[in-house]
Design an enzyme around this catalytic site. Structure first.
Site, PDB file in Angstrom:
ATOM      1  CB  CYS A 194      -1.888   7.118   1.595  1.00  9.42           C
ATOM      2  SG  CYS A 194      -2.830   5.881   2.488  1.00  9.42           S
ATOM      3  CD  GLU A 245      -1.890   2.295   1.340  1.00  7.15           C
ATOM      4  OE1 GLU A 245      -1.571   3.045   0.385  1.00  7.15           O
ATOM      5  OE2 GLU A 245      -1.985   2.688   2.509  1.00  7.15           O
TER       6      GLU A 245
END
Length: 475
Positions: free
Chosen positions: A281, A247
């Site tokens: 993010c 990720e």
């Protein structure tokens, strides 16, 4: 100051050195922790490898109850854990409490999924040659999981790796971020209260440069990493034969179309570009507004940004706290300066004080500026006009990242078109890209990574499909 132990194969342990965690806001010492030796790291890996068969064979009720216990204990210690997150991470206490609440749910979801996790059957007698045959299809863990976790969610992003590993019966070794190891160590304390077998989990707060020993070890066949793209791809390149999930972040876009509720969109964009100082993010970084409502939207956005409360993260009213370090704040400052030197206008913010960077809005940003191309990971957003929906969606896709995007619209056609056309792992309609439910599949495309988190999705990612064929049955 007490020295926190680390967790070696389910038991507390100390090494021969110690490190100190400091508060990003005021620099005070938060806590000290013991660092594992090379021999202790080896012991943890050997224990995980040795217990893998026993772990995979654990009855579902044992795994589910262990996860449910963790959920209950986090709830019981919620305020203590939230205060620790704020102290070591700098996350405002409001957001820290939200993270704890999410972690409670994450472990609860995992317990529920464990009880549902089961095999399936498939008739094979669809052809004459397979008469009397039935396939029983199950999923088994690849083996022990190495979980390399980031600083920005020191509890819940650890939970998203630990919980699904336990759920499928895979031992797990956590390598927490050096800036925020204390929350992981506290989680290890709670895990140690369960009836999981020795070796099922370890929490090893080793420095980043020592992590390669763990990454390369063939006894850890699964590596789950959350962090920056360069580091993630470097890890994957080292271990082409392992199962790797990455990720890797993004530069999330929020699209505001002409039919949107501009007041709602402005409030949500302002808050979720800057929550946790933009250190998420899926924090809003690019705001793409259809030209007919661009000026009206910006008129609403700027007061919403100016109204955010910036300050001491321990204060209940604070919405925007410090970045994790002075170095991180200085990098954000440099990126904004680069954009301004290239012709960008500062509509709000643009100043730094120590580790705190003011919530910032930029316009007229040149296309090659880092604040537009890369992940800022700070409280900075770029507003851009788009002539129409075609150009708006093309601008979202003009990025090497593709984690999530938000689209403010009332049109079902625009919503389904976004789902069809936007090159991202998740599309949030009517809200910011920063929305995440912990049970939903979560992950990206392009340079935002590979694999999916979310309990069921991660459990699938940590396992492989196995088929047993039964012969000679009367079906």
């Amino acid at each position: 100051m007490d020295v926190r132990t680390f967790w070696l194969a389910g038991r507390p342990a100390t090494g021969d050195s110690q490190l100190t965690v400091t508060n990003p806001h005021d620099g005070r010492d938060v806590g000290r922790y013991s660092v594992p030796t090379e021999a202790q790291v080896e012991e943890a890996v050997a224990a995980a490898h040795a217990v893998a068969g026993q772990a995979a064979a654990l009855p579902a009720h044992v795994r589910a109850e262990a996860l449910a216990h963790v959920s209950r204990r986090i709830a019981e210690r919620a305020d203590e854990i939230a205060q620790l997150i704020t102290a070591e991470n700098g996350k405002p206490i409001f957001w820290a409490r939200g993270e704890v609440t999410r972690a409670i749910a994450t472990f609860r979801f995992a317990a529920e999924e464990t009880r549902r996790w089961s095999g399936g059957v498939q008739r094979l007698d669809t052809e004459p040659a397979a008469a009397g045959r039935l396939a029983y299809v199950t999923r088994l863990p690849y083996g022990p999981v190495l979980a390399i976790t980031p600083f920005n969610f020191p509890l819940n992003l650890v939970a998203h790796k630990v919980a699904p590993a336990i759920a499928v019966g895979a031992p797990v070794i956590v390598k927490p971020a050096p800036a925020t190891p204390l929350t992981s160590l506290l989680l290890g304390e709670i895990l140690a209260e369960t009836d999981l077998p020795a070796g099922m989990f370890s929490v090893l707060p080793v420095e980043n440069e020592r992590a390669s020993v763990l990454v390369l070890d063939p006894r850890l066949p699964v590596v789950s990493f959350t962090g920056s793209a360069p580091v993630g791809y470097a890890i994957a390149d080292q271990i082409p034969r392992k199962h790797v999930t990455l990720e890797l972040g993004g530069n999330a876009a929020a699209v505001v179309l002409s039919d949107a509720d501009l007041d709602w969109a402005a409030q949500r964009v302002a808050l979720f570009s800057n929550y946790q100082a933009g250190q998420s993010c899926i924090a809003v970084q690019r705001v793409i507004v259809e030209q007919p409502v661009y000026d009206a939207f910006v008129e609403r956005l700027l007061p919403a940004v100016d109204g955010l409360v910036t300050g001491d993260p321990a204060d209940e009213k604070t919405q925007v706290g410090p970045l994790v370090s002075v170095h991180a704040a200085e990098r954000v400052e440099e990126w904004v300066k680069e954009a301004v030197d290239g012709g960008a206008r500062v509509l709000a913010g643009g100043t730094r004080e120590g580790t705190t960077y003011a919530p910032t809005v930029l316009a007229d940003v040149p296309p090659d500026a880092k604040v537009l191309r890369e992940e800022v990971f700070g409280p900075v957003m770029v507003v851009q006009p788009a002539a129409d929906i075609d150009e708006a969606y093309a601008m979202v896709n003009a990025s090497r990242y593709g984690l999530q995007a938000g689209v403010f619209t009332r049109s079902l056609d625009a919503a389904f078109r976004a789902n069809r056309e936007l090159e991202v792992g998740g599309v949030i309609i009517g809200d910011v890209p920063s929305y995440r439910a912990d049970q939903m599949p979560y992950g990206g495309v392009k340079d935002s990574g590979i694999g999916r988190e979310g309990l069921h999705s991660a459990m699938t990612d940590y396992t492989y499909e196995k088929v047993m064929v039964l012969t000679g049955l009367s079906l």
